[in-house]
Design a protein around this motif. Structure first.
Motif, mmCIF file in Angstrom:
data_model
loop_
_atom_site.group_PDB
_atom_site.id
_atom_site.type_symbol
_atom_site.label_atom_id
_atom_site.label_comp_id
_atom_site.label_asym_id
_atom_site.label_seq_id
_atom_site.Cartn_x
_atom_site.Cartn_y
_atom_site.Cartn_z
ATOM 1 N N MET A 1 0.838 -1.177 0.000
ATOM 2 C CA MET A 1 0.000 0.000 0.000
ATOM 3 C C MET A 1 0.884 1.242 0.000
ATOM 4 N N ASP A 2 0.538 2.177 -0.835
ATOM 5 C CA ASP A 2 1.263 3.444 -0.907
ATOM 6 C C ASP A 2 0.336 4.573 -0.481
ATOM 7 N N PHE A 3 0.849 5.497 0.333
ATOM 8 C CA PHE A 3 0.068 6.621 0.833
ATOM 9 C C PHE A 3 0.708 7.914 0.346
ATOM 10 N N LYS A 4 -0.083 8.769 -0.285
ATOM 11 C CA LYS A 4 0.411 10.030 -0.840
ATOM 12 C C LYS A 4 -0.172 11.192 -0.055
ATOM 13 N N TRP A 5 0.692 12.116 0.326
ATOM 14 C CA TRP A 5 0.260 13.298 1.040
ATOM 15 C C TRP A 5 -0.359 14.282 0.061
ATOM 16 N N LYS A 6 -1.568 14.764 0.394
ATOM 17 C CA LYS A 6 -2.300 15.681 -0.481
ATOM 18 C C LYS A 6 -2.587 17.007 0.223
ATOM 19 N N GLY A 7 -1.773 17.381 1.189
ATOM 20 C CA GLY A 7 -1.954 18.644 1.907
ATOM 21 C C GLY A 7 -2.718 18.459 3.210
ATOM 22 N N ASP A 8 -4.038 18.271 3.117
ATOM 23 C CA ASP A 8 -4.868 18.098 4.306
ATOM 24 C C ASP A 8 -5.127 16.640 4.650
ATOM 25 N N TYR A 9 -4.695 15.732 3.816
ATOM 26 C CA TYR A 9 -4.974 14.312 4.009
ATOM 27 C C TYR A 9 -3.972 13.464 3.248
ATOM 28 N N PHE A 10 -3.978 12.186 3.561
ATOM 29 C CA PHE A 10 -3.223 11.201 2.795
ATOM 30 C C PHE A 10 -4.224 10.418 1.958
ATOM 31 N N GLU A 11 -3.747 9.873 0.871
ATOM 32 C CA GLU A 11 -4.633 9.143 -0.027
ATOM 33 C C GLU A 11 -3.952 7.851 -0.463
ATOM 34 N N THR A 12 -4.741 6.810 -0.586
ATOM 35 C CA THR A 12 -4.236 5.550 -1.109
ATOM 36 C C THR A 12 -5.282 4.977 -2.058
ATOM 37 N N ASP A 13 -4.816 4.390 -3.131
ATOM 38 C CA ASP A 13 -5.714 3.747 -4.092
ATOM 39 C C ASP A 13 -5.700 2.249 -3.840
ATOM 40 N N LEU A 14 -6.886 1.722 -3.580
ATOM 41 C CA LEU A 14 -7.055 0.298 -3.314
ATOM 42 C C LEU A 14 -7.964 -0.308 -4.378
ATOM 43 N N GLU A 15 -8.103 -1.620 -4.360
ATOM 44 C CA GLU A 15 -8.906 -2.302 -5.361
ATOM 45 C C GLU A 15 -10.328 -1.754 -5.441
ATOM 46 N N PHE A 16 -10.928 -1.413 -4.308
ATOM 47 C CA PHE A 16 -12.306 -0.934 -4.280
ATOM 48 C C PHE A 16 -12.408 0.541 -4.648
ATOM 49 N N GLY A 17 -11.362 1.303 -4.389
ATOM 50 C CA GLY A 17 -11.394 2.734 -4.689
ATOM 51 C C GLY A 17 -10.354 3.489 -3.903
ATOM 52 N N THR A 18 -10.495 4.803 -3.904
ATOM 53 C CA THR A 18 -9.552 5.679 -3.231
ATOM 54 C C THR A 18 -9.995 5.906 -1.789
ATOM 55 N N LEU A 19 -9.040 5.843 -0.870
ATOM 56 C CA LEU A 19 -9.304 6.050 0.545
ATOM 57 C C LEU A 19 -8.549 7.290 0.999
#
Length: 128
Positions: A1-19
């Motif tokens: 799993m990879d987590f990307k910082w987007k300023g106010d939150y982190f985001e990760t793309d998973l099989e079901f969708g973006t979290l």
């Protein structure tokens, strides 16, 4: 799993969708919410499977989680009280008592926090 910082939150793309994950619930799911959700859903899913294997017909099952956090220790989760509401046919309190204990032993998420979080489980049978 990879987590990307987007300023106010982190985001990760998973099989079901973006979290989206954030310490501020205005921007995403809070980490403690995800942890409690993982434990509650895992435990409830395992419980449902056990009850069905014991030939009990489950029409509906819900879980409510009361969470206790310790402000003096980084606001960590110190306790989770799960309460199941179960509606079905052929529900036996004796079998349910055993199934709840067995579910806790077989839920990977509950076992992950064993010894660190006080996890208690209760249930009630909802009449038809």
């Amino acid at each position: 799993m990879d987590f990307k910082w987007k300023g106010d939150y982190f985001e990760t793309d998973l099989e079901f969708g973006t979290l989206r994950i954030s310490g501020n619930e205005e921007h995403g799911f809070r980490p403690y919410q995800l942890m409690v959700s993982s434990i509650a859903v895992c435990s409830t899913s395992v419980l449902r499977q056990i009850l069905e294997k014991q030939r009990m017909t489950i029409e509906d099952i819900e879980a409510h989680a009361d969470v206790t956090r310790d402000e003096e220790q980084a606001n960590r989760i110190s306790a989770i009280a799960l309460h199941y509401k179960i509606k079905g046919q052929g529900l036996s309190e004796k079998k349910l008592d055993k199934a709840v204990v067995l579910a806790a032993k077989n839920c990977a998420m509950a076992q992950t926090v064993k010894g660190a979080v006080d996890l208690t489980e209760t249930y009630e049978i909802i009449p038809e």
